[in-house]
Motif scaffolding. Structure first.
Motif, PDB file in Angstrom:
ATOM      1  N   TYR A  81      35.237  39.281  38.527  1.00  0.00           N
ATOM      2  CA  TYR A  81      36.531  39.018  39.153  1.00  0.00           C
ATOM      3  C   TYR A  81      36.546  39.668  40.532  1.00  0.00           C
ATOM      4  O   TYR A  81      36.927  40.829  40.693  1.00  0.00           O
ATOM      5  CB  TYR A  81      37.657  39.555  38.264  1.00  0.00           C
ATOM      6  CG  TYR A  81      37.721  38.866  36.923  1.00  0.00           C
ATOM      7  CD1 TYR A  81      38.321  37.615  36.802  1.00  0.00           C
ATOM      8  CD2 TYR A  81      37.152  39.448  35.786  1.00  0.00           C
ATOM      9  CE1 TYR A  81      38.367  36.963  35.576  1.00  0.00           C
ATOM     10  CE2 TYR A  81      37.201  38.792  34.563  1.00  0.00           C
ATOM     11  CZ  TYR A  81      37.806  37.559  34.459  1.00  0.00           C
ATOM     12  OH  TYR A  81      37.843  36.906  33.248  1.00  0.00           O
ATOM     13  N   ASN A  82      36.135  38.898  41.532  1.00  0.00           N
ATOM     14  CA  ASN A  82      36.041  39.423  42.885  1.00  0.00           C
ATOM     15  C   ASN A  82      37.377  39.508  43.606  1.00  0.00           C
ATOM     16  O   ASN A  82      37.437  39.950  44.755  1.00  0.00           O
ATOM     17  CB  ASN A  82      35.067  38.567  43.707  1.00  0.00           C
ATOM     18  CG  ASN A  82      33.642  38.682  43.208  1.00  0.00           C
ATOM     19  OD1 ASN A  82      33.244  39.713  42.664  1.00  0.00           O
ATOM     20  ND2 ASN A  82      32.865  37.619  43.367  1.00  0.00           N
ATOM     21  N   ASP A  83      38.426  39.086  42.915  1.00  0.00           N
ATOM     22  CA  ASP A  83      39.773  39.214  43.485  1.00  0.00           C
ATOM     23  C   ASP A  83      40.531  40.390  42.875  1.00  0.00           C
ATOM     24  O   ASP A  83      41.719  40.562  43.147  1.00  0.00           O
ATOM     25  CB  ASP A  83      40.568  37.928  43.267  1.00  0.00           C
ATOM     26  CG  ASP A  83      40.773  37.602  41.791  1.00  0.00           C
ATOM     27  OD1 ASP A  83      40.099  38.231  40.936  1.00  0.00           O
ATOM     28  OD2 ASP A  83      41.603  36.720  41.482  1.00  0.00           O
ATOM     29  N   THR A  84      39.845  41.216  42.059  1.00  0.00           N
ATOM     30  CA  THR A  84      40.543  42.243  41.277  1.00  0.00           C
ATOM     31  C   THR A  84      39.857  43.593  41.386  1.00  0.00           C
ATOM     32  O   THR A  84      38.631  43.685  41.301  1.00  0.00           O
ATOM     33  CB  THR A  84      40.599  41.836  39.786  1.00  0.00           C
ATOM     34  OG1 THR A  84      41.186  40.535  39.667  1.00  0.00           O
ATOM     35  CG2 THR A  84      41.406  42.834  38.971  1.00  0.00           C
ATOM     36  N   TYR A 102      35.725  43.700  41.495  1.00  0.00           N
ATOM     37  CA  TYR A 102      35.314  43.888  42.887  1.00  0.00           C
ATOM     38  C   TYR A 102      35.104  45.360  43.198  1.00  0.00           C
ATOM     39  O   TYR A 102      34.199  45.739  43.935  1.00  0.00           O
ATOM     40  CB  TYR A 102      36.374  43.295  43.812  1.00  0.00           C
ATOM     41  CG  TYR A 102      36.032  43.405  45.277  1.00  0.00           C
ATOM     42  CD1 TYR A 102      35.096  42.543  45.852  1.00  0.00           C
ATOM     43  CD2 TYR A 102      36.649  44.359  46.087  1.00  0.00           C
ATOM     44  CE1 TYR A 102      34.777  42.638  47.199  1.00  0.00           C
ATOM     45  CE2 TYR A 102      36.330  44.459  47.429  1.00  0.00           C
ATOM     46  CZ  TYR A 102      35.393  43.591  47.979  1.00  0.00           C
ATOM     47  OH  TYR A 102      35.081  43.698  49.310  1.00  0.00           O
ATOM     48  N   LYS A 138      44.015  42.557  46.953  1.00  0.00           N
ATOM     49  CA  LYS A 138      43.377  42.315  45.664  1.00  0.00           C
ATOM     50  C   LYS A 138      44.389  42.464  44.537  1.00  0.00           C
ATOM     51  O   LYS A 138      45.342  43.263  44.636  1.00  0.00           O
ATOM     52  CB  LYS A 138      42.230  43.309  45.432  1.00  0.00           C
ATOM     53  CG  LYS A 138      41.096  43.218  46.437  1.00  0.00           C
ATOM     54  CD  LYS A 138      40.319  41.917  46.292  1.00  0.00           C
ATOM     55  CE  LYS A 138      39.113  41.902  47.220  1.00  0.00           C
ATOM     56  NZ  LYS A 138      38.385  40.608  47.153  1.00  0.00           N
ATOM     57  N   ARG A 139      44.203  41.696  43.477  1.00  0.00           N
ATOM     58  CA  ARG A 139      44.927  41.997  42.252  1.00  0.00           C
ATOM     59  C   ARG A 139      44.456  43.374  41.785  1.00  0.00           C
ATOM     60  O   ARG A 139      43.282  43.733  41.972  1.00  0.00           O
ATOM     61  CB  ARG A 139      44.637  40.976  41.166  1.00  0.00           C
ATOM     62  CG  ARG A 139      45.060  39.560  41.481  1.00  0.00           C
ATOM     63  CD  ARG A 139      44.631  38.617  40.366  1.00  0.00           C
ATOM     64  NE  ARG A 139      45.730  38.325  39.456  1.00  0.00           N
ATOM     65  CZ  ARG A 139      45.605  37.656  38.322  1.00  0.00           C
ATOM     66  NH1 ARG A 139      44.400  37.245  37.922  1.00  0.00           N
ATOM     67  NH2 ARG A 139      46.641  37.416  37.553  1.00  0.00           N
ATOM     68  N   ILE A 272      46.440  37.262  47.791  1.00  0.00           N
ATOM     69  CA  ILE A 272      45.191  37.673  47.158  1.00  0.00           C
ATOM     70  C   ILE A 272      43.987  37.016  47.857  1.00  0.00           C
ATOM     71  O   ILE A 272      43.993  35.814  48.122  1.00  0.00           O
ATOM     72  CB  ILE A 272      45.192  37.311  45.661  1.00  0.00           C
ATOM     73  CG1 ILE A 272      46.430  37.926  44.972  1.00  0.00           C
ATOM     74  CG2 ILE A 272      43.901  37.772  44.996  1.00  0.00           C
ATOM     75  CD1 ILE A 272      46.489  39.432  45.055  1.00  0.00           C
ATOM     76  N   ARG A 274      39.818  36.500  47.655  1.00  0.00           N
ATOM     77  CA  ARG A 274      38.586  36.587  46.874  1.00  0.00           C
ATOM     78  C   ARG A 274      37.416  36.811  47.821  1.00  0.00           C
ATOM     79  O   ARG A 274      37.325  36.170  48.865  1.00  0.00           O
ATOM     80  CB  ARG A 274      38.365  35.306  46.060  1.00  0.00           C
ATOM     81  CG  ARG A 274      39.375  35.132  44.950  1.00  0.00           C
ATOM     82  CD  ARG A 274      39.197  33.788  44.247  1.00  0.00           C
ATOM     83  NE  ARG A 274      40.046  33.690  43.074  1.00  0.00           N
ATOM     84  CZ  ARG A 274      41.328  33.361  43.108  1.00  0.00           C
ATOM     85  NH1 ARG A 274      41.897  33.095  44.273  1.00  0.00           N
ATOM     86  NH2 ARG A 274      42.044  33.295  42.005  1.00  0.00           N
ATOM     87  N   SER A 275      36.525  37.707  47.468  1.00  0.00           N
ATOM     88  CA  SER A 275      35.377  38.001  48.316  1.00  0.00           C
ATOM     89  C   SER A 275      34.216  38.463  47.464  1.00  0.00           C
ATOM     90  O   SER A 275      34.339  38.606  46.248  1.00  0.00           O
ATOM     91  CB  SER A 275      35.731  39.069  49.358  1.00  0.00           C
ATOM     92  OG  SER A 275      36.278  40.212  48.740  1.00  0.00           O
ATOM     93  N   LYS A 277      30.947  40.752  45.904  1.00  0.00           N
ATOM     94  CA  LYS A 277      30.937  41.956  45.074  1.00  0.00           C
ATOM     95  C   LYS A 277      30.914  43.213  45.915  1.00  0.00           C
ATOM     96  O   LYS A 277      30.199  43.308  46.895  1.00  0.00           O
ATOM     97  CB  LYS A 277      29.718  41.935  44.146  1.00  0.00           C
ATOM     98  CG  LYS A 277      29.672  43.083  43.153  1.00  0.00           C
ATOM     99  CD  LYS A 277      30.865  43.064  42.224  1.00  0.00           C
ATOM    100  CE  LYS A 277      30.870  44.256  41.289  1.00  0.00           C
ATOM    101  NZ  LYS A 277      32.123  44.344  40.544  1.00  0.00           N
TER     102      LYS A 277
END
Length: 306
Positions: A81-84, A102, A138-139, A272, A274-275, A277
């Motif tokens: 989960y690259n958004d969290t 992330y 990020k979440r 949010i 996303r990116s 790792k």
């Protein structure tokens, strides 16, 4: 702990064949910040929500686990989960997940309180705010250890000292065999009165909510307060007439799997992003790289059995 092992390894699989797993995936739910309480029953949260006159909407959520390790594996295992980002006082993540987020801040390594025998909720809350400042888009998941034992609220139990004495040394692999008492076994054996135990459990929830509610107000976006699982205090593991205490893995029963889903008021939502790792924050690399056997000892000392 033989009863816990029996429930997880024998009763749990039979229940799974009968009931399946109807739990919900937390990552599919709508939130920007997810504050996870550890081992919080829905009925207890409902009582305290009314007692404290908490402002927000409370509903039920079906957890996919009856223990922290099962909850983590069911929701995050084998996924990225690259958004969290994840800020945790619970050492299960290090054992059962493979850097699913992330960024992970393992506060259980360097945020420990020798006096409390656990990571205090205020320490985790401060770290969560710091992580938000670093990753505002990020979440964020914040995993508290309360109201799980040890009870550090207004009402405390003498047996907690036997449960947690020397525990941090064990977690850092600085000690070998320890002789721990276990609060839930004491309750089951009648060494602790039900009312006193519930009072200590309740006060531990109040202690963590005194940090979680202000944190929810300070973090931008939609924040949800929930739990990884509940606790059993003698309810039967249907269809078997077997009383269950604590929260053994793989058991399906309402007091373990039905958890609170509380949404305090909010206005704006997070944007949010996303990116790729990132990594994990391990302030004490030597401690974080302890072997699997050491982590097993740490979690066993907290009363967990898989």
């Amino acid at each position: 702990m033989r009863r816990q092992q029996f429930l997880s390894s024998v009763i749990g699989p039979v229940q799974s064949r009968i009931h399946g797993n109807d739990g919900e995936y937390v990552m599919d739910a709508d939130w920007d910040n997810l504050l996870i309480l550890d081992a919080c029953r829905y009925d207890l949260f409902t009582q305290i929500c009314a007692k404290l006159s908490l402002d927000g909407k409370l509903t039920k959520f079906q957890s996919r686990g009856s223990s922290s390790s099962e909850f983590l594996l069911e929701n995050f295992g084998g996924r990225s989960y690259n958004d969290t980002v994840y800020v945790t006082a619970n050492p299960h993540e290090k054992r059962v997940l493979d850097d699913s987020f992330y960024f992970t801040d393992r506060v259980w390594i360097d945020g420990w309180s020798d006096d409390d025998g656990i990571v205090p909720p205020e320490v985790l809350s401060e770290r969560a705010l710091s992580v938000h400042e670093e990753f505002p888009n990020k979440r964020q998941i914040v995993h508290f250890m309360q109201p799980h034992t040890p009870f550090i609220g207004e009402t405390q139990l003498d047996i907690d000292s036997r449960l947690t004495g020397g525990l941090r040394d064990m977690m850092l692999d600085e000690s070998s065999e320890m002789d721990f008492g276990f609060a839930w076994e004491a309750l089951q054996d009648g060494e602790i009165e039900d009312g006193i135990f519930w009072e200590a459990y309740r006060d531990n929830l109040i202690r963590v909510l005194e940090e979680a509610i202000p944190l929810a107000e300070e973090l931008p976006g939609k924040t949800v307060i929930t739990a990884d699982h509940g606790n059993a205090i003698g309810e039967w593991a249907t269809p078997f007439p077997i009383p269950v205490y604590f929260h053994p893995s793989k058991i399906r029963m309402p007091v373990l799997n039905t958890v609170p889903w509380f949404v305090p008021p909010y206005s704006k939502r997070k944007q949010i992003v996303r990116s790729g790792k990132s990594g994990s924050a391990d302030i004490s690399d030597e401690a974080a790289e302890s072997g699997d056997d050491t982590i097993e000892e740490r979690l066993s000392a907290l009363g967990y059995v898989d």
